[in-house]
Design an enzyme around this catalytic site. Sequence first.
Site, short mmCIF file in Angstrom:
data_model
loop_
_atom_site.label_atom_id
_atom_site.label_comp_id
_atom_site.label_asym_id
_atom_site.label_seq_id
_atom_site.Cartn_x
_atom_site.Cartn_y
_atom_site.Cartn_z
N ILE A 82 0.84 -1.20 0.00
CA ILE A 82 0.00 0.00 0.00
C ILE A 82 0.87 1.25 0.00
O ILE A 82 1.65 1.48 0.92
CB ILE A 82 -0.95 0.02 1.21
CG1 ILE A 82 -1.76 -1.29 1.28
CG2 ILE A 82 -1.87 1.23 1.13
CD1 ILE A 82 -2.52 -1.62 0.01
N LYS A 83 0.72 2.03 -1.04
CA LYS A 83 1.51 3.25 -1.21
C LYS A 83 0.76 4.42 -0.58
O LYS A 83 -0.40 4.67 -0.92
CB LYS A 83 1.76 3.48 -2.70
CG LYS A 83 2.90 4.42 -3.03
CD LYS A 83 3.14 4.38 -4.54
CE LYS A 83 4.28 5.29 -4.96
NZ LYS A 83 4.39 5.32 -6.44
#
Length: 217
Positions: A82-83
């Site tokens: 997850i960025k």
Amino acid sequence: MKIFIDTANVEEIRKASELGVLSGVTTNPSLIAKEGRDLKEVVEEICNIVDGPISAEVISLEYEKMIEEGRELSKLHKNIVIKIPMCEEGLKAVSVLSKEGIKTNVTLIFSSMQALLAARAGATYVSPFLGRLDDIGNPGIEVVEQIADMFKIHEIKTEIIAASVRTPMHVLEAAMAGSHIATIPYKVIIQMSKHALTDIGIEKFMKDYEKAFGENK
């Protein structure tokens, strides 16, 4: 240093993957928008091409919604990272997600202090932006060096992804500065494979072979 590709273009990812050099992929909302496709659809297709970390970015800037989006994206595939953008709300989200065993990549890092905060919040990766720092007269590679030195001294396990890579020289500098990973546009990966002397050498080999054995032998 590992090589990731920075794109949401599935065809580029497939071509780069066929070279046997890719260890992962990074995407962002701008890259997804450029493709004009649904985020989840693109990410799932990428996961079927590359067996490695695939960074997919949340859209919201609110802590609770970041967590919600992150949890949903993480369900798509075991390789999803997850960025999350570097900000106070982002750090809070990283802390929660990391405690749940969800890998995170804190993006838009422009200083070593931002990287330290992200790492202490539990980030799996931090992404300092070389090119954008260069644009404002602050050599991006110096920030990467600072982060790498700091992480080594304090035995921080968070990995560095050199981002905003624009040239093969950026890749070389990142590798020499101690970055664990460089995420690179497809065109730069191809540029890395080229050299004028290589082309000259191949042409000479072919001419010598044809001279000795004839064309199409």
